[in-house]
Design a protein around this motif. Structure first.
Motif, PDB file in Angstrom:
ATOM      1  N   MET A  61       0.854  -1.196   0.000  1.00  0.00           N
ATOM      2  CA  MET A  61       0.000   0.000   0.000  1.00  0.00           C
ATOM      3  C   MET A  61       0.892   1.249   0.000  1.00  0.00           C
ATOM      4  N   PRO A  62       0.628   2.219  -0.881  1.00  0.00           N
ATOM      5  CA  PRO A  62       1.471   3.418  -0.937  1.00  0.00           C
ATOM      6  C   PRO A  62       1.316   4.276   0.316  1.00  0.00           C
ATOM      7  N   ARG A  63       2.377   4.977   0.632  1.00  0.00           N
ATOM      8  CA  ARG A  63       2.349   5.934   1.743  1.00  0.00           C
ATOM      9  C   ARG A  63       2.467   7.335   1.139  1.00  0.00           C
ATOM     10  N   ILE A  64       1.317   7.975   0.967  1.00  0.00           N
ATOM     11  CA  ILE A  64       1.266   9.291   0.336  1.00  0.00           C
ATOM     12  C   ILE A  64       1.137  10.355   1.419  1.00  0.00           C
ATOM     13  N   ALA A  65       2.078  11.267   1.463  1.00  0.00           N
ATOM     14  CA  ALA A  65       2.054  12.333   2.464  1.00  0.00           C
ATOM     15  C   ALA A  65       0.825  13.214   2.272  1.00  0.00           C
ATOM     16  N   THR A  66       0.124  13.486   3.356  1.00  0.00           N
ATOM     17  CA  THR A  66      -1.105  14.269   3.321  1.00  0.00           C
ATOM     18  C   THR A  66      -1.089  15.293   4.446  1.00  0.00           C
ATOM     19  N   ILE A  67      -1.467  16.514   4.139  1.00  0.00           N
ATOM     20  CA  ILE A  67      -1.588  17.551   5.167  1.00  0.00           C
ATOM     21  C   ILE A  67      -2.884  17.304   5.930  1.00  0.00           C
ATOM     22  N   ILE A  68      -2.780  16.979   7.213  1.00  0.00           N
ATOM     23  CA  ILE A  68      -4.003  16.709   7.992  1.00  0.00           C
ATOM     24  C   ILE A  68      -4.436  17.906   8.837  1.00  0.00           C
ATOM     25  N   ALA A  69      -3.541  18.871   9.044  1.00  0.00           N
ATOM     26  CA  ALA A  69      -3.918  20.076   9.795  1.00  0.00           C
ATOM     27  C   ALA A  69      -2.866  21.146   9.567  1.00  0.00           C
ATOM     28  N   THR A  70      -3.282  22.393   9.711  1.00  0.00           N
ATOM     29  CA  THR A  70      -2.377  23.538   9.574  1.00  0.00           C
ATOM     30  C   THR A  70      -2.606  24.507  10.732  1.00  0.00           C
ATOM     31  N   GLY A  71      -1.682  25.421  10.887  1.00  0.00           N
ATOM     32  CA  GLY A  71      -1.819  26.478  11.885  1.00  0.00           C
ATOM     33  C   GLY A  71      -0.897  27.624  11.532  1.00  0.00           C
ATOM     34  N   HIS A  72      -1.158  28.785  12.111  1.00  0.00           N
ATOM     35  CA  HIS A  72      -0.221  29.879  11.930  1.00  0.00           C
ATOM     36  C   HIS A  72      -0.282  30.816  13.128  1.00  0.00           C
ATOM     37  N   TYR A  73       0.752  31.638  13.241  1.00  0.00           N
ATOM     38  CA  TYR A  73       0.843  32.550  14.382  1.00  0.00           C
ATOM     39  C   TYR A  73       1.452  33.863  13.932  1.00  0.00           C
ATOM     40  N   HIS A  74       0.873  34.955  14.427  1.00  0.00           N
ATOM     41  CA  HIS A  74       1.513  36.262  14.318  1.00  0.00           C
ATOM     42  C   HIS A  74       1.499  36.908  15.695  1.00  0.00           C
ATOM     43  N   PRO A  75       2.515  37.698  16.022  1.00  0.00           N
ATOM     44  CA  PRO A  75       2.572  38.337  17.336  1.00  0.00           C
ATOM     45  C   PRO A  75       1.472  39.378  17.504  1.00  0.00           C
ATOM     46  N   GLU A  76       1.378  39.927  18.698  1.00  0.00           N
ATOM     47  CA  GLU A  76       0.290  40.851  19.012  1.00  0.00           C
ATOM     48  C   GLU A  76       0.545  42.276  18.533  1.00  0.00           C
ATOM     49  N   ARG A  77       1.787  42.708  18.500  1.00  0.00           N
ATOM     50  CA  ARG A  77       2.084  44.118  18.229  1.00  0.00           C
ATOM     51  C   ARG A  77       1.976  44.424  16.748  1.00  0.00           C
ATOM     52  N   CYS A  78       0.998  45.229  16.379  1.00  0.00           N
ATOM     53  CA  CYS A  78       0.776  45.610  14.983  1.00  0.00           C
ATOM     54  C   CYS A  78       1.521  46.910  14.686  1.00  0.00           C
ATOM     55  N   ILE A  79       2.295  46.903  13.606  1.00  0.00           N
ATOM     56  CA  ILE A  79       3.045  48.084  13.178  1.00  0.00           C
ATOM     57  C   ILE A  79       2.436  48.572  11.874  1.00  0.00           C
ATOM     58  N   SER A  80       1.769  49.707  11.922  1.00  0.00           N
ATOM     59  CA  SER A  80       1.113  50.243  10.729  1.00  0.00           C
ATOM     60  C   SER A  80       2.121  50.965   9.851  1.00  0.00           C
ATOM     61  N   ASN A  81       1.735  51.171   8.600  1.00  0.00           N
ATOM     62  CA  ASN A  81       2.584  51.956   7.701  1.00  0.00           C
ATOM     63  C   ASN A  81       2.740  53.385   8.205  1.00  0.00           C
ATOM     64  N   GLY A 114       7.764  41.318   8.307  1.00  0.00           N
ATOM     65  CA  GLY A 114       6.865  41.033   9.411  1.00  0.00           C
ATOM     66  C   GLY A 114       7.279  39.735  10.069  1.00  0.00           C
ATOM     67  N   ASP A 115       6.962  39.591  11.348  1.00  0.00           N
ATOM     68  CA  ASP A 115       7.282  38.367  12.086  1.00  0.00           C
ATOM     69  C   ASP A 115       6.096  37.415  12.024  1.00  0.00           C
ATOM     70  N   GLY A 116       6.366  36.117  11.871  1.00  0.00           N
ATOM     71  CA  GLY A 116       5.278  35.147  11.855  1.00  0.00           C
ATOM     72  C   GLY A 116       5.768  33.741  11.617  1.00  0.00           C
ATOM     73  N   ALA A 117       4.836  32.802  11.727  1.00  0.00           N
ATOM     74  CA  ALA A 117       5.157  31.385  11.503  1.00  0.00           C
ATOM     75  C   ALA A 117       3.906  30.654  11.039  1.00  0.00           C
ATOM     76  N   GLY A 118       4.113  29.617  10.239  1.00  0.00           N
ATOM     77  CA  GLY A 118       3.032  28.743   9.793  1.00  0.00           C
ATOM     78  C   GLY A 118       3.486  27.306   9.885  1.00  0.00           C
ATOM     79  N   ALA A 119       2.534  26.391  10.101  1.00  0.00           N
ATOM     80  CA  ALA A 119       2.893  24.989  10.322  1.00  0.00           C
ATOM     81  C   ALA A 119       1.859  24.069   9.686  1.00  0.00           C
ATOM     82  N   ALA A 120       2.314  22.858   9.378  1.00  0.00           N
ATOM     83  CA  ALA A 120       1.427  21.806   8.868  1.00  0.00           C
ATOM     84  C   ALA A 120       1.837  20.476   9.480  1.00  0.00           C
ATOM     85  N   VAL A 121       0.847  19.670   9.817  1.00  0.00           N
ATOM     86  CA  VAL A 121       1.086  18.300  10.261  1.00  0.00           C
ATOM     87  C   VAL A 121       0.840  17.392   9.064  1.00  0.00           C
ATOM     88  N   VAL A 122       1.844  16.592   8.733  1.00  0.00           N
ATOM     89  CA  VAL A 122       1.807  15.758   7.536  1.00  0.00           C
ATOM     90  C   VAL A 122       1.917  14.296   7.957  1.00  0.00           C
TER      91      VAL A 122
END
Length: 332
Positions: A1-21, A165-173
């Motif tokens: 049986m093949p083992r095909i990588a699949t994204i089962i969940a994602t997430g992301h984060y940005h900090p609280e301090r907003c810097i406007s133009n 900008g500061d940030g991060a994103g993630a996926a569970v595969v």
């Protein structure tokens, strides 16, 4: 049986301090450069960005994104077999930032490595995860992360800080026997390695008092990147990926591009015949989050209902050096 990588969940984060133009405009007006912010805003579409606390490192940004993705997947840190972290703003030159994150996350069983392809890191890391899953029966849960804090490595008086900008994103595969990971294609041109980077602090030029004082340990744009690198390169990557994996632009539900310039995204979408609403953007809100921008945009599109179960998603990243990578996945 093949083992095909699949994204089962994602997430992301940005900090609280907003810097406007507007806040940045005040800084650069005081520096005698009042026109800079308006020019960059008009060209890029960026309206604001978020900054983490000054005592945070890139791994601190990655941690909440990782927690969110794992929670949505119903997994614990101790379930993770492998962490692949993409960044070009690491905590240290060495050790790898993924090892620092592993300790903070408590993923004691996980192996780790970093991918350092700038904005091409996430599609490259996702393809790497797919390869590990396909060929290693013992690897069942892979955490793929993109994280970015280039702002801390920049001169605050350099107008290019507008973009960062500061940030991060993630996926569970995880493996599946149904379509998930479809394919990837890559391109690079090291002739541009001297165009944008941090040029002192490595083996080519170890950091010295003089290099620190002259700013060579900070990120710098040394010469202009031709716009055709992305405006022609992204369509080329898309066409290659589609041809190699037997799909067309009409089959695609979303394309997530590097989030640095909205005008470029729209130009490329038009070139490949993709409706602009199928090219989700987040740079307006989060700024340019580099290695993190593609997973952040992916999760944002999912949360806004623009990506649903069964959708075909293409991610195309372009990083300094330069590296480019395009990866296609079918969402579970």
């Amino acid at each position: 049986m093949p083992r095909i990588a699949t994204i089962i969940a994602t997430g992301h984060y940005h900090p609280e301090r907003c810097i406007s133009n507007a806040e940045l405009a005040e800084r650069f007006t005081a520096l005698g450069k009042p026109e800079v912010i308006g020019k960059f805003e008009a060209a890029s579409g960026i309206r604001q960005r978020y900054y983490a606390p000054d005592d945070w490192a890139t791994s601190d940004l990655a941690l909440p994104a990782a927690h969110q993705a794992l929670q949505r997947a119903g997994r614990r840190p101790e379930d993770v077999d492998l962490i692949i972290l993409g960044t070009d703003s690491p905590d240290y030159v060495t050790p790898a930032t993924s090892t620092v994150l592993q300790e903070k996350l408590g993923a004691k069983r996980a192996g780790t490595f970093d991918v350092v392809c700038a904005c091409a890191s996430f599609p490259t890391a996702l393809a790497s995860a797919a390869g590990f899953i396909a060929t290693n029966p013992a690897i069942n849960t892979v955490l793929v992360i993109g994280a970015y804090m280039m702002r801390k490595l920049a001169d605050p008086t350099d107008p290019m800080v507008f973009f960062y900008g500061d940030g991060a994103g993630a996926a569970v595969v995880e493996p599946s026997d149904k379509p998930g990971f479809i394919g990837t294609t890559m391109k690079a041109d090291g002739a541009y390695a001297d165009a944008w980077g941090i040029y002192s602090g490595g083996t080519a030029e170890p950091a010295t008092k003089e290099s620190v004082e002259s700013g060579r340990t900070q990120v710098r744009l040394m010469k202009r990147y031709p716009p055709e690198i992305n405006e022609d390169g992204w369509p080329e990557l898309f066409e290659r990926l589609a041809n190699e994996n037997e799909f067309t632009v009409d089959d695609v539900d979303q394309v997530i591009f590097t989030q640095v310039n909205k005008r470029t995204v729209e130009t490329v979408a038009d070139k490949i015949g993709l409706p602009r609403e199928k090219a989700h953007t987040i740079m307006e809100t989060y700024g340019y989050t580099g290695s993190a921008c593609i997973p952040m945009a992916l999760d944002d599109a999912i949360q806004h209902g623009k990506i649903k179960s069964g959708d075909l998603v293409v991610m195309i990243g372009s990083g300094v050096g330069y590296n480019q990578a395009a990866t296609a996945v079918r969402m579970p």
